[in-house]
Design a protein around this motif. Structure first.
Motif, PDB file in Angstrom:
ATOM      1  N   GLU A   1       0.833  -1.198   0.000  1.00 17.86           N
ATOM      2  CA  GLU A   1       0.000   0.000   0.000  1.00 17.86           C
ATOM      3  C   GLU A   1       0.867   1.245   0.000  1.00 17.86           C
ATOM      4  O   GLU A   1       1.871   1.327   0.702  1.00 17.86           O
ATOM      5  N   SER A   2       0.484   2.219  -0.789  1.00 20.01           N
ATOM      6  CA  SER A   2       1.211   3.472  -0.911  1.00 20.01           C
ATOM      7  C   SER A   2       0.249   4.608  -0.605  1.00 20.01           C
ATOM      8  O   SER A   2      -0.787   4.745  -1.252  1.00 20.01           O
ATOM      9  N   VAL A   3       0.571   5.435   0.398  1.00 23.18           N
ATOM     10  CA  VAL A   3      -0.344   6.459   0.891  1.00 23.18           C
ATOM     11  C   VAL A   3       0.294   7.835   0.765  1.00 23.18           C
ATOM     12  O   VAL A   3       1.385   8.069   1.294  1.00 23.18           O
ATOM     13  N   SER A   4      -0.366   8.755   0.076  1.00 19.66           N
ATOM     14  CA  SER A   4       0.101  10.136   0.027  1.00 19.66           C
ATOM     15  C   SER A   4      -0.294  10.819   1.329  1.00 19.66           C
ATOM     16  O   SER A   4      -1.463  10.803   1.715  1.00 19.66           O
TER      17      SER A   4
ATOM     18  N   SER B   1      -0.297  16.448  -1.870  1.00 25.02           N
ATOM     19  CA  SER B   1       0.155  16.720  -3.234  1.00 25.02           C
ATOM     20  C   SER B   1       0.820  15.517  -3.885  1.00 25.02           C
ATOM     21  O   SER B   1       1.184  15.563  -5.055  1.00 25.02           O
ATOM     22  N   GLY B   2       0.996  14.450  -3.139  1.00 20.84           N
ATOM     23  CA  GLY B   2       1.617  13.257  -3.683  1.00 20.84           C
ATOM     24  C   GLY B   2       3.133  13.300  -3.702  1.00 20.84           C
ATOM     25  O   GLY B   2       3.769  12.403  -4.252  1.00 20.84           O
ATOM     26  N   GLU B   3       3.727  14.333  -3.102  1.00 22.45           N
ATOM     27  CA  GLU B   3       5.186  14.425  -3.084  1.00 22.45           C
ATOM     28  C   GLU B   3       5.800  13.646  -1.923  1.00 22.45           C
ATOM     29  O   GLU B   3       6.977  13.305  -1.963  1.00 22.45           O
ATOM     30  N   HIS B   4       5.026  13.400  -0.887  1.00 17.68           N
ATOM     31  CA  HIS B   4       5.507  12.608   0.240  1.00 17.68           C
ATOM     32  C   HIS B   4       4.615  11.376   0.343  1.00 17.68           C
ATOM     33  O   HIS B   4       3.419  11.484   0.615  1.00 17.68           O
ATOM     34  N   VAL B   5       5.203  10.201   0.119  1.00 15.94           N
ATOM     35  CA  VAL B   5       4.442   8.952   0.076  1.00 15.94           C
ATOM     36  C   VAL B   5       4.955   8.010   1.153  1.00 15.94           C
ATOM     37  O   VAL B   5       6.169   7.831   1.312  1.00 15.94           O
TER      38      VAL B   5
END
Length: 201
Positions: A160-163, A167-171
């Motif tokens: 799983e990948s969570v923003s 802004s989606g720059e830190h995941v």
């Protein structure tokens, strides 16, 4: 995609490179001025020891990296890498002795493959369903040897990948919220087993 244009991979991983099934991928393409870290921590079953290891590509604690980013938007994060280790000997009443290392290394001392990451003399790799970390560092400020191996065996694995910044720059990737950890150090002479955690950012 870190710049303008269309995405070229899936929701979790870019198309470039290969990824080990059920393990972290250490050769993800990094954006200029960016970073990636692989973080683990553990507490021994007897509560006498604890450890934190952070393999940082683009050392977010580095004054030199911060100064370089202030001057340019095209700084290579692999020029500022470290294997940060904090090994704690816990004592009654909350007192503790800490063996701590954070030596910054440049791109020439970093090697990356899908299943292995070398930073200076230390490295981590995905082997038979576990993350294995070989530590060969010098502590600060006394520069005593810190040498050992830590094995992290997840109870389950998550891709799983969570923003977490909007802004989606830190995941954040909480790979193994629960894991068994074994640690064996020749210097200092400490060995333990316990519960641990593994993620990447």
């Amino acid at each position: 995609t870190p710049w303008g244009g269309s995405a070229h991979g899936g929701d979790l991983w870019p198309a470039s490179g290969k990824r080990a099934a059920g393990g972290p991928r250490f050769n993800v393409e990094l954006s200029p001025n960016g970073y990636e870290w692989f973080y683990l921590d553990a507490l021994s079953d007897d509560r006498k020891y604890a450890i934190v290891v952070i393999a940082m590509l683009g050392n977010v604690f580095s004054p030199a990296y911060a100064q370089a980013r202030a001057r340019s938007k095209l700084v290579d994060p692999l020029a500022f890498c470290t294997m940060n280790v904090a090994l704690y000997e816990l004592e009654p009443g909350g007192k503790k002795r800490t063996h701590w290392a954070l030596t910054e290394r440049d791109r020439n001392q970093v090697k990356r493959a899908a299943t292995r990451l070398d930073i200076g003399p230390s490295h981590m790799s995905w082997e038979d369903g576990a993350l294995v970390v070989h530590i060969a560092e010098l502590t600060a400020p006394f520069r005593s040897p810190l040498r050992g191996t830590v094995r992290v065996t997840p109870s389950a694995w998550s891709d799983e990948s969570v923003s977490i910044d909007g802004s989606g720059e830190h995941v954040w990737r909480p790979h193994a919220p629960k894991a068994r950890v074994s640690a064996h150090f020749s210097s200092p002479g400490i060995s333990f087993e316990g519960e641990g955690y593994l993620d990447s950012n």
